[in-house]
Enzyme design. Structure first.
Site, PDB file in Angstrom:
ATOM      1  N   TRP A 371       0.825  -1.214   0.000  1.00 14.25           N
ATOM      2  CA  TRP A 371       0.000   0.000   0.000  1.00 14.25           C
ATOM      3  C   TRP A 371       0.860   1.265   0.000  1.00 14.25           C
ATOM      4  CZ3 TRP A 371      -1.895   2.728   4.888  1.00 14.25           C
ATOM      5  CH2 TRP A 371      -0.955   2.621   5.928  1.00 14.25           C
ATOM      6  N   ASP A 372       2.150   1.109   0.281  1.00  8.95           N
ATOM      7  CA  ASP A 372       3.065   2.250   0.302  1.00  8.95           C
ATOM      8  C   ASP A 372       2.933   3.079  -0.976  1.00  8.95           C
ATOM      9  OD1 ASP A 372       3.912  -0.052   1.830  1.00  8.95           O
ATOM     10  OD2 ASP A 372       5.781   1.007   2.280  1.00  8.95           O
ATOM     11  N   GLU A 501       0.167  -2.734  12.733  1.00 10.27           N
ATOM     12  CA  GLU A 501       0.411  -4.178  12.710  1.00 10.27           C
ATOM     13  C   GLU A 501       0.689  -4.764  14.086  1.00 10.27           C
ATOM     14  OE1 GLU A 501       3.450  -4.406   9.720  1.00 10.27           O
ATOM     15  OE2 GLU A 501       1.977  -4.599   8.114  1.00 10.27           O
ATOM     16  N   LYS A 614       1.862   0.465  16.769  1.00 10.73           N
ATOM     17  CA  LYS A 614       3.146   0.482  16.066  1.00 10.73           C
ATOM     18  C   LYS A 614       3.322   1.764  15.269  1.00 10.73           C
ATOM     19  CE  LYS A 614       5.758  -2.090  12.521  1.00 10.73           C
ATOM     20  NZ  LYS A 614       5.681  -3.168  11.515  1.00 10.73           N
ATOM     21  N   GLN A 615       2.230   2.277  14.686  1.00  9.39           N
ATOM     22  CA  GLN A 615       2.346   3.357  13.700  1.00  9.39           C
ATOM     23  C   GLN A 615       1.031   4.101  13.555  1.00  9.39           C
ATOM     24  OE1 GLN A 615       2.697  -0.179  11.053  1.00  9.39           O
ATOM     25  NE2 GLN A 615       2.188   1.296   9.456  1.00  9.39           N
TER      26      GLN A 615
END
Length: 783
Positions: A371-372, A501, A614-615
């Protein structure tokens, strides 16, 4: 995250290595990697030093060319991918050895002085120069240039110049092709327990005649064929040498072409080497050899200087639009140029290939597309190089059939589900909680497509390809969830993984539900547009997809009734239904050396039971759709997620910085941007050897344009909310919008908007509507 000392001298347009150190080599091979979206080559030396697995990787890649292996599972689930896809390391043709009057040049012997290796980002050229004193005392000046051509996508070229300083004698060039190569899987993808291990190309044909070599080989698993070749020219003091006696020899997996000539003291001898790659993905196998030979002949006919001139013109045109100028911090300016350079050279441009998370700079993540591309890279290209953005969207359209097949495996009788990680369009993620469960990939692709359509006004693309993607992705959202009685009849989506994640297989991930709803909204809008303006195209899609506009009734109901978790006490949107129930995270209980690598040191269940992230996850959704929330709502959620986010992903800090801008936290935004801008250049994660972090690189452009300048395109309206960090004097950038080119320059006192190209443009600045005609300027006072 602490700031690190810059690794390279601060020069905004150059990255310079001033001394050769073996312990820095692996990292520098990524730093000085070159590519053109098709060919990628790591910054290894022409001398082809035999570095071990921990100190170097000879890497040459073709975008989309992969090897497959059977994937081994202890316990396989139904629908688990059975075949891997790994970007394959291909034969190396950069190898050139130089023997100077009987002594072979190597930087590991003799004495090296005045050494520099420079990545000229403005020109797309890699340069290395040094003075070498041989053990005998003979002194030689060596000057090498390398490029991977944007003008000729199959061509790489090297110019190797040798000048004798204090001797007359023989200069011999030994040019090689080496096909006995393999991936460094154990080093670059250590978690993977399937290949490619060992050499995976079987040679079909290896030939060399005088200065021209050719190799053709087929992979053991994917049964794809690649071909490559090289050809040369020799010059002496600027004059072409035509009477060269080339000696050639071919082995089973290598070729050698060597030529020698006598030089006088002070004379300069130049070898130009032209290299070509192609594969059976681009043409029939039987046509490869003729194609390679023709491309080499054409490149040789043009000559190295012409290729270099074309390269500079291409890069000049790119920077004309894409450059972001910063006055006030040259370190950040250098980092930004480095990031943009790697982004533009990594993107596939043929409509058949995508862009890997590591570009074409290394083997990390097996070369997979994630998806980046859509969420980080495409927004940059949509505003700066929309033609390339369209080609990357073409790749997603071309792989719709595989996405439809994947949806059927997941139990969806209609629609398409894109793979989480892939090269050929099929799912390659082996651990479904962190892979297939990330259904948001559908909405991510649809978001990027919608942004492209809004910014470019490319109605033809909507009719030809875009509407089909939007319909097929929407159909999966209409099937994956349900109207839950226990949630008051709201539409709920269970057992998915959002961007974060560390929280997997959750119910009602906020980001997923938000992006799914907007995916459905965009699909409804597309169908309604076709119904009114292009009924023949709608009829074609109805027949092709067995689609009926009656499906829109369900889509509209889901849009109206989409459920979002909400915590009344904190007045925030938790990441999912269970997030607030989880055990608070205590960083003090985790040893510092394990904090950045939780999955490598702790069982997944231990991680998933804690309330931490995580993000960027929910915050990412609020950035993308900030018009759907009040500033106070965004501020409350930002403050909350600041408490629980660990930023263990390179994709995170740039997003938090953008949202910090939205709510006026400029000091925090600047800190996040500063960390993101030089994350790769200064190797913050200590893993740059495996390849670039393309998403973060693109995120730094977004941090300035979408963050500090507040750019959004929503409902077809281009919006600005300009601010400037107190550390800067001014900054400037350019955007393409519906055929127009707009320059934006922001100082301490004002924001200046100038229409450079195009007849007219309209946009808003902090809600005020502005219309500019060609050449006009509008000034907005910030104070």
């Amino acid at each position: 995250m602490e700031f690190k000392k810059p690794i390279y001298p601060i020069k905004q347009w150059n990255i310079t290595e001033t001394e050769f150190k073996k312990e820095n080599n692996y990292r520098n091979e990524t730093t000085f990697a070159l590519s053109n979206g098709y060919i990628g080559t790591r910054g290894t030396f022409e001398e082809a030093y035999p570095f071990d697995v921990d100190t170097g990787l000879e890497g040459n890649f073709v975008n989309g060319f992969y090897e497959s292996n059977e994937i081994r599972y202890g316990e396989a689930n139904f629908g688990s991918p059975l075949l891997s896809q790994s970007l394959l390391n291909l034969p190396n043709l950069k190898e050139i050895h130089v023997i100077l009057d009987g002594e072979e040049f190597t930087m590991e012997q003799g004495e090296v002085k005045e050494y520099t290796r420079i990545l000229h980002m403005k020109d797309g050229i890699l340069e290395r120069k040094l003075t070498w004193t041989a053990p005998s005392g003979k002194v030689t000046e060596i000057h090498i240039f390398r490029l991977v051509s944007f003008a000729r996508k199959n061509i790489m070229a090297i110019r190797y110049q040798v000048k004798s300083v204090n001797y007359a004698g023989t200069v011999e060039f030994v040019s090689k092709m080496q096909a006995d190569v393999e991936n460094h899987t154990r080093k670059t993808n250590p978690i993977v327990d399937y290949g490619p291990f060992g050499r995976r190309l079987d040679p079909d044909k290896v030939t060399v005649e005088k200065d021209t070599a050719y190799y053709e080989g087929t992979t053991k698993g994917s049964h794809l064929t690649m071909a490559c070749g090289s050809s040369h020219e020799l010059w002496c003091d600027g004059q072409k040498v035509t009477d060269v006696n080339w000696m050639a020899e071919a082995g089973e997996m290598d070729t050698i072409s060597n030529a020698s000539m006598q030089v006088k003291e002070g004379e300069c001898v130049t070898l130009d080497k032209f290299i070509c790659y192609s594969t059976s993905l681009d043409m029939e196998k039987e046509k490869l050899e003729a194609f390679v030979q023709d491309e080499l002949a054409a490149a040789k006919s043009e000559g190295y200087e012409k290729l270099e001139e074309q390269q500079k013109v291409y890069m000049q045109n790119f920077w004309k639009t894409a450059d972001v100028e910063i006055k006030g911090n040259e370190e950040l300016q250098q980092g930004l140029h480095f990031n943009l350079f790697h982004i533009i050279q990594s993107a596939g441009r043929d409509g058949r290939t995508g862009m890997g998370a590591k570009g074409l700079s290394g083997e990390g993540y097996e070369g997979h597309y994630f998806w980046d591309t859509e969420m980080y890279v495409l927004p940059v290209l949509i505003f700066t190089e929309p033609e390339t953005a369209r080609k990357l969207l073409d790749y997603r359209y071309a792989t719709l059939p595989q996405a439809r097949d994947r949806a059927r495996i997941l139990g969806h009788m209609k629609g398409a589900l894109y793979p989480w990680r892939t090269i050929n369009g099929e799912e390659a993620s082996t651990y479904y909680p962190l892979g297939t469960a990330q259904y948001h990939i559908n909405a991510d692709i649809s978001y990027a497509l919608s942004l492209y359509l809004q910014v470019t006004g490319d109605v033809d693309y909507l009719k030809e390809k875009g509407a089909e993607i939007l319909i097929e992705t929407a159909r999966v959202w209409a099937d994956v969830g349900s109207f839950a009685e226990c949630k008051g009849g709201k539409y709920c989506i269970c057992d998915v993984t959002g961007p974060d994640e560390y929280n997997v297989l959750v119910d009602n991930n906020f980001y997923t539900n938000l992006m799914a709803r907007e995916n459905l909204r965009d699909a409804v809008g597309a169908v309604e547009y076709l119904k009114e303006h292009a009924p023949e195209d709608l009829k074609r899609l109805e027949e092709k997809l067995d689609f009926s506009v009656e499906e829109l009734g369900l889509w509209r109901e889901i849009i109206e009734k989409m459920y979002f978790p909400y915590d009344e006490k904190r007045q925030v949107y938790p990441m999912d239904d269970g997030f607030m129930m989880r055990k608070p995270w205590d960083e003090n209980k985790i040893p510092p050396e394990k904090r950045a690598w939780l999955y490598e040191n702790y069982h997944p269940l231990f991680i998933m039971r804690h309330r931490m992230s995580k993000q960027a996850d929910a915050i990412l959704g609020m950035y993308l759709h900030n018009d759907l929330f009040t500033e106070e709502e965004i501020r409350r959620n930002y403050d909350f997620y600041q408490e629980v986010t660990l930023h263990h992903s390179s994709l995170s800090t740039c997003i938090f910085g953008i949202v910090a801008c939205d709510i006026g936290y400029l000091d925090e935004a600047y800190k996040y941007f500063s960390q993101s801008a030089r994350m790769d250049l200064d190797d913050y994660h200590n893993n740059f050897y495996a390849g670039i972090h393309a998403a973060n690189m693109a995120g730094t452009w977004q941090a300035i344009v979408n963050g500090f300048a507040g750019v959004r395109c929503q409902n077809g309206v281009l919006k600005f909310k300009p601010t400037i960090p107190k550390e800067w004097e001014e900054y400037a950038f350019r955007l393409k919008f519906k055929g127009a080119l707009l320059e934006v320059r922001i100082t301490k006192d004002e924001a200046e908007f100038t229409l450079l190209e195009g007849g007219e443009i309209s946009f808003t600045v902090r809600g005020k509507e502005v219309v500019l005609k060609s050449g006009e300027t509008y000034t907005y006072l910030l104070s």
